[in-house]
Design an enzyme around this catalytic site. Structure first.
Site, PDB file in Angstrom:
ATOM      1  N   ASN A 199       0.838  -1.199   0.000  1.00  0.00           N
ATOM      2  CA  ASN A 199       0.000   0.000   0.000  1.00  0.00           C
ATOM      3  C   ASN A 199       0.871   1.246   0.000  1.00  0.00           C
ATOM      4  O   ASN A 199       1.987   1.208   0.508  1.00  0.00           O
ATOM      5  CB  ASN A 199      -0.900   0.028   1.238  1.00  0.00           C
ATOM      6  CG  ASN A 199      -2.065  -0.926   1.084  1.00  0.00           C
ATOM      7  OD1 ASN A 199      -2.516  -1.185  -0.014  1.00  0.00           O
ATOM      8  ND2 ASN A 199      -2.521  -1.470   2.213  1.00  0.00           N
TER       9      ASN A 199
ATOM     10  N   CYS B 241      -5.531  -7.496  -3.595  1.00  0.00           N
ATOM     11  CA  CYS B 241      -5.948  -7.048  -2.269  1.00  0.00           C
ATOM     12  C   CYS B 241      -7.123  -7.891  -1.826  1.00  0.00           C
ATOM     13  O   CYS B 241      -7.984  -8.247  -2.621  1.00  0.00           O
ATOM     14  CB  CYS B 241      -6.351  -5.578  -2.357  1.00  0.00           C
ATOM     15  SG  CYS B 241      -7.042  -4.944  -0.831  1.00  0.00           S
ATOM     16  N   HIS B 242      -7.183  -8.202  -0.546  1.00  0.00           N
ATOM     17  CA  HIS B 242      -8.228  -9.113  -0.056  1.00  0.00           C
ATOM     18  C   HIS B 242      -9.442  -8.397   0.526  1.00  0.00           C
ATOM     19  O   HIS B 242     -10.303  -9.037   1.104  1.00  0.00           O
ATOM     20  CB  HIS B 242      -7.641 -10.074   0.976  1.00  0.00           C
ATOM     21  CG  HIS B 242      -6.935  -9.350   2.069  1.00  0.00           C
ATOM     22  ND1 HIS B 242      -6.031  -9.947   2.914  1.00  0.00           N
ATOM     23  CD2 HIS B 242      -6.969  -8.043   2.431  1.00  0.00           C
ATOM     24  CE1 HIS B 242      -5.573  -9.052   3.758  1.00  0.00           C
ATOM     25  NE2 HIS B 242      -6.129  -7.915   3.495  1.00  0.00           N
TER      26      HIS B 242
ATOM     27  N   HIS C 181      -9.498  -0.222  -1.821  1.00  0.00           N
ATOM     28  CA  HIS C 181      -9.984   0.177  -0.490  1.00  0.00           C
ATOM     29  C   HIS C 181     -11.204   1.095  -0.553  1.00  0.00           C
ATOM     30  O   HIS C 181     -11.675   1.554   0.489  1.00  0.00           O
ATOM     31  CB  HIS C 181      -8.865   0.834   0.352  1.00  0.00           C
ATOM     32  CG  HIS C 181      -7.784  -0.113   0.735  1.00  0.00           C
ATOM     33  ND1 HIS C 181      -6.612   0.294   1.330  1.00  0.00           N
ATOM     34  CD2 HIS C 181      -7.695  -1.459   0.596  1.00  0.00           C
ATOM     35  CE1 HIS C 181      -5.834  -0.759   1.537  1.00  0.00           C
ATOM     36  NE2 HIS C 181      -6.467  -1.824   1.091  1.00  0.00           N
TER      37      HIS C 181
END
Lengths: 462, 462, 462, 462
Positions: free
Chosen positions: A157, A179-180, A216
């Site tokens: 990130n 990304c999870h 995000h």
């Protein structure tokens, strides 16, 4: 890389940030469980010893009964040594140290700006980006020179700007960002089906979602499971738990600043009628500072907490000690599936399977109304030597407005970092939604934060 | 319309809002001074008497020695009557009354939100848009039916959403939006050349500018006069007067809330290195509420003032009395050039001259990175029956971010108004840069304001 | 449609062209073999009896031991009756009769223009399009009115213009066009792997391809099987068989005008370095008339033949007799998998599986450099209630030039058909690559052909 | 460059191809007549003596009574010497010699391919492009290095690919391509107004046109004069003279292969309803070979002729002798206005006036549906240091198809030339509308032509 029957062998992976005690261990675990892949992982880290320790830990796995695949781990002495010959490059670094992160996350608090994570957007995310981008310039140049055909998977990130920098420097790079956070929302939908419908045994991958947005701050405007439309169900779910929040184990949010009760998920759905697909701690940082992060009381009322850097420091120390025990064999490395898609992605890219999952890549039309080249998160079709985004459509204008604001800020930050332009960086800083203070104060904060991270800003006039 | 030698005669203009005592009188004045054009103006107004008075005032001009052209003015009893046969349609209406404007401008002050004008963006601009859009739907439908080939010139605010609505409803409409704010900045550059270089006798039109942005938030990234690059000069100018401000007659800003000392112009240049091209009172409203409009003291420190609606009411009453005197001949109508481009535009569109000036039109590529169809302000080439935007390039990402935020809000407001969607309107409201208060309070304000303007929201569920 | 466990029941399909003796029988066969789907098929045809016969044939399947699913077939008396309540609409019609097809295919031969199929592009394809588009206008209007949420699957040629018309008339339609030509090339690659590498047992779906272009003129620029890059292999294959051609059973091409020996495949690869992905008979028609279809000798030298309409007439008669036997039970309907993806697509759209396969849809960015809205063929991701194109990239400029020429012709034909503009239709006709004769002669041919199809051109001035 | 009052002095022009006896002499003439500009012209030519002669001719003008401006001419010994310090760069070169042009124009005749000019498209234009592009790569690199801020004006053919190459090599170049073909059509419209309406005294610039297309294949879809719509008039004009042609002095076309009778203009209008805006000799080459250039009889029937290169050789020899006389003073240089816009453009770019005229520039949206970056011809707004295209809209699909075919071929040729890819060049060759012969023959012709121009193809494998 070679194929032997239905197995791919001799796969060469370069792992940048290979001294990592989180992602690297997770990868070892996942690779160990996959019988169809084997090869070599070259671990490169600016802390060579950390990489060497991880190599030792990884190599100890070979021969264990519960391990299904043979992988050789080597610490690499240079970026070039790691990259040369690589089929895959995995990047997972900590840009700077906890000292800079301390400034990123907590200094703004003096000015009334609170951040739950501080690594993506907001004052902290911006500063982190400014010091990460030069590192990624170097990595991209290395890949162009030593491994131009490798597939590059980024986990660091700020995800968007890391991937964006790779493509800016080496436009023909084959890079993706994984990304999870979306998985977390898929799991929430699994929980919802259990809660509302009593359905058991549904797996995350049974939840089909259309994903669109930026890392995000991703959104799901279509979700289904076995033909069931999950959007109306989610409306019901959001109403049921909007006030009290929903957790698998109620109350856990208060025990850890890495947890939440999804209240922000529900509030955003109520306001925008689309499902936000990241954790509450991330989502909060993309909205105006007056919303969820106004002050500690407000934050607590939303059932989330600020992740203090001191906690990360302490966790880091624990991991260091554990690393020593694992390295010298005092402790046995425990195999545990991470739930990440990394190994599935490797299998698809070598040609062993076909996969559709979410990924961060430059926009080439997969989302309408976002500038070409800006890194966005959508589904993509993964196949042999190919990752092709799936068209995700367009966000409704109210959400689009929120996303685009960050996209434009990120483009500004990128240009500021590449041209070392303080004025431009400040302009992005002032336009961040968390910065709701007067411009004069914000400017003072900006300069203090920039000064704290100056060791990582070579060539800047500060 | 016919050509007789080098004159265009029998031009038919429909004037929607023809009872206006500002723009309508200005147009009469400008038409009276142009010998190459003549014809008929049909004045339509929901206040028929006001239109009839204006017709009387206009017709009194014929025969006067100082008048160069013969125009016949008629009050029209319906939109259809005004539009039928029109070559041009001019729209300049007051959407609603001063009562709604009072709510638009001053109610947010109770919540700590201050607006200098309140007719473009911010809570006031948004409410005004919600009640104006249905009126423009009706006008657009009328034009499609009764005057589909006419050129339509809009002067009403919110300019962007008025023009946007016309094209949304009738995509083949030939409509433009005209605004004099850029002219003001050109005049400021004229003053600058006098101040810094001692140059006299330069006219506004000698200042060549490249214009890009949206109405009242337009930017000039290239400016020259007789081959001289004005951008470096402006830097000098902004430094010289950044603190004290610049006015032709120093101190006048304090006498009238319609004036300013250009301090915001200079501050924005310092921050963004591009010239903002609207009056300070408008510019302030596009930036975050914490910047220039935080509270009355801050506002005063920037040498601007809030325009109180009570002042507009009083001016309106004065104009009404004056209208009576002009109608019945007690007072002679004074000819005075407005400085507007309207008559030049009419001349270009009938084929009498060629002109390049700024205009509001849907984006078809004239500005990069703005969604197609969103109404933007750039230069355009005006010729016979043709207005073609000139490519203005792209804003730098820091400014682009600011502009795009409003563009997306405006798209959201448009859709909210057309679908009568309160949730969507609220989303745009909360995303306005002036709304820096907590979402709960903002929501309360939104509902109160919406309620005040409900008479103009047919079909909404309130 | 309902879910019962892992089965979707009560699916309602409207089949337009339901009297078909080819595609309809194939669908019956495929549906009968799929245990997870069941429901009702409403067969609509302008030949009601044909639909009624097919209903009888279909219903006879129920109860048979070798049939895994229960489907009810009904002949529908009107388009409205068929569409109302449909979850899916399948369209597979013969636009006009063999008489018009005779003119389409064979009349141009009098002018030295030869066509192998004559249903997609070339003089025949264009005429067929002119008469098909009004039919698709009617179908699209029906779907908008009676089944706006249904998924529509088209099989009729000219594929591109059929799908294009559906979206033009009803932009929110959920329509796709499915064609098996790409499958044929995948099968050729299977054969290649056997021929060159001795690999057995590879299935068509194991061949991963990136597909881009327009229907019947599609291209594959990336192909792999188990991680093996098939492009270099295909180069070898094309060199080995370029002169003599390749067939599973050598020499079969000469026995049937529906077969070929892939010589054009190989020639195009040699020239363009990308794999053409349709049968030779179709590909030949997209290239200039001087290339593969210059005269009967040239055609034969490429090991293809013209498909005479007389053969279709004869086949039609045989099918008619067979239909009677099947209807009255003299002959048992044989179950035989078609190899089409239709049932997989149905399963994916109801939510039973996830699929990536090629499909014809309006371009929304899946291919770069093709106008938005033009119908293109690429892969797409199929999921519950969702078909989302996968980004296929861009063709190299030499191939792009060839494809774009047809795209623009198709856009011209569409507009000509919708506005009944003979001049525009002629312009497209003259620009077709097969029309290499002088414009005067071409014009004469155009008018004769148009006259032959006039019964299907309501409202045209001929 | 400096301003003195209303004059721009000390302007520095680099003239590449400065030994030219056509364009260079014209520029001298036009500069001599313009009192507001003065400075230095550096003439660079691979034939230094030719440049030196032109310098002598130019300098002789100073002091003459009929000359209004002082310009100094110097022969430059290198590209660097010419470019260094330049405000403007003018490029007008002959790429190669008449020997290559002989092959370009006449060799295809052996294969039945006839070209009237052979310098833009067709086999001749393509070969010319292949040898010109490397020269323009060198020029662009020189400009980037020695005069990156200069405005560059190109006159060389093939115009489109010359300008395209400049931008490809140096994307920030400020380059435009100027051509007078559109002026010719404006003059035809002047003649039309005289012929049909008896209007006298109308100047070319009174004819307002909207221009869109590519150089030598440009189209006018809107034309007016004093508010009069010229399109319906042109329809009448095309009908009146469609068969016999129109010339100011009837019959002149037969006297010179540089003339025509506009029959192709009229035929194209009849077919496409839009005015083609280049000379018939150019237009003919963009259409299929079977149309206007089928054979010598067809060509003659359209009242145009092939321009034999032998005539150019002879003209060249005459000019050479004349150049000698002018250089040594035996003959006085005659001042004669060329009718070109060059001096007006210089005046606008230095800031002395504002101008809207047609120009060739990379597409940035000025024409819809043409790929970004492809060089197109439209109007642009010229101002101080600024050329901004005016949005021209979109061609109707039938014409768009014709234009796009050439655009794509040009993109293919560019890439072939830059990567020295014979296969790609052949693909473009085969796709040229004039190449209507069988691919085998065309391939033979291609290789022969390529061989003739090989001296100008450094690095190619031939």
């Amino acid at each position: 890389m070679r194929f032997e029957g239905e197995k791919a062998t001799d796969i060469r992976i370069a792992y940048i940030g290979g001294g990592s005690k989180g992602w690297a261990w997770g990868l070892m675990s996942d690779l160990a469980a996959e019988p169809k892949l084997s090869g070599t992982v070259k671990l490169y880290d600016i802390d060579y010893q950390a990489a060497a320790n991880n190599a030792a830990i990884g190599n100890r796995l070979n021969g264990r009964e519960d391990v299904s695949a043979r992988w050789t781990y080597e610490a690499a002495g240079s970026l070039q040594a790691a990259l040369t010959g690589a089929d895959f490059v995995i990047i997972s670094i900590l840009p700077g140290t906890f000292a800079e992160m301390e400034s990123d996350v907590h200094l703004p608090e003096e000015y009334g700006i609170y951040q739950t994570v501080g690594d993506t957007v907001g004052p902290g995310g911006l500063m982190r980006a400014l010091r990460t981008i030069p590192m990624y310039v170097e990595i991209a140049e290395g890949i162009e020179r030593f491994a131009p055909d490798a597939w590059v998977i980024n986990f660091t990130n700020p995800m968007t700007l890391c991937v964006r920098t790779l493509y800016e420097v080496f436009p023909k790079i084959k890079a993706i960002g994984c990304c999870h956070e979306v998985f977390g929302t898929q799991n929430l939908l699994v929980d919802m089906l259990k809660d509302l419908k009593g359905l058991e045994g549904i797996a995350r991958r049974d939840i089909q979602v259309n994903v669109l947005g930026i890392n995000h701050f991703t959104w799901i405007d279509q979700a289904s499971c076995r033909g069931m439309d999950l959007i109306p169900l989610y409306r019901e779910f959001a109403e049921k738990y909007g006030e009290i929040g929903f957790e698998r184990e109620p109350g856990r949010w208060a025990e850890s600043p890495f947890r939440s009760a999804n209240r922000i998920h529900f509030d955003l759905f109520k306001r925008y009628h689309v499902i936000a697909a990241a954790g509450d701690r991330h989502l909060a940082e993309f909205m105006p500072g007056t919303w969820y992060l106004k002050d500690p009381e407000t934050i607590r009322s939303w059932k989330i907490g600020i992740t203090p850097v001191s906690l990360r420091v302490q966790k880091g120390e624990n991991l260091l000690r554990r690393s020593e025990r694992l390295t010298n064999g005092e402790e046995e490395f425990p195999l545990k599936k991470t739930g990440e898609d990394t190994v599935s992605i490797l299998k698809a890219l070598v040609g062993l399977e076909s996969l559709v999952t979410n990924v961060n890549m430059p926009n080439a039309g997969q989302i309408g109304g976002i500038p070409a080249g800006a890194v966005v998160e959508t589904n993509a079709s993964f196949r042999a030597d190919s990752v092709r985004p799936v068209q995700a459509g367009e966000l409704s204008p109210d959400i689009h407005a929120l996303v685009l604001r960050h996209v434009m800020n990120q483009e500004t930050v990128l240009r500021a970092a590449l041209t070392r332009d303080k004025r431009l960086a400040l302009a992005a800083f002032l336009n961040d939604p968390l910065v709701t203070i007067a411009p004069g104060e914000a400017e003072a904060l900006f300069h203090r934060m920039l000064n704290h991270t100056r060791a990582y800003l070579p060539g800047w006039e500060l």
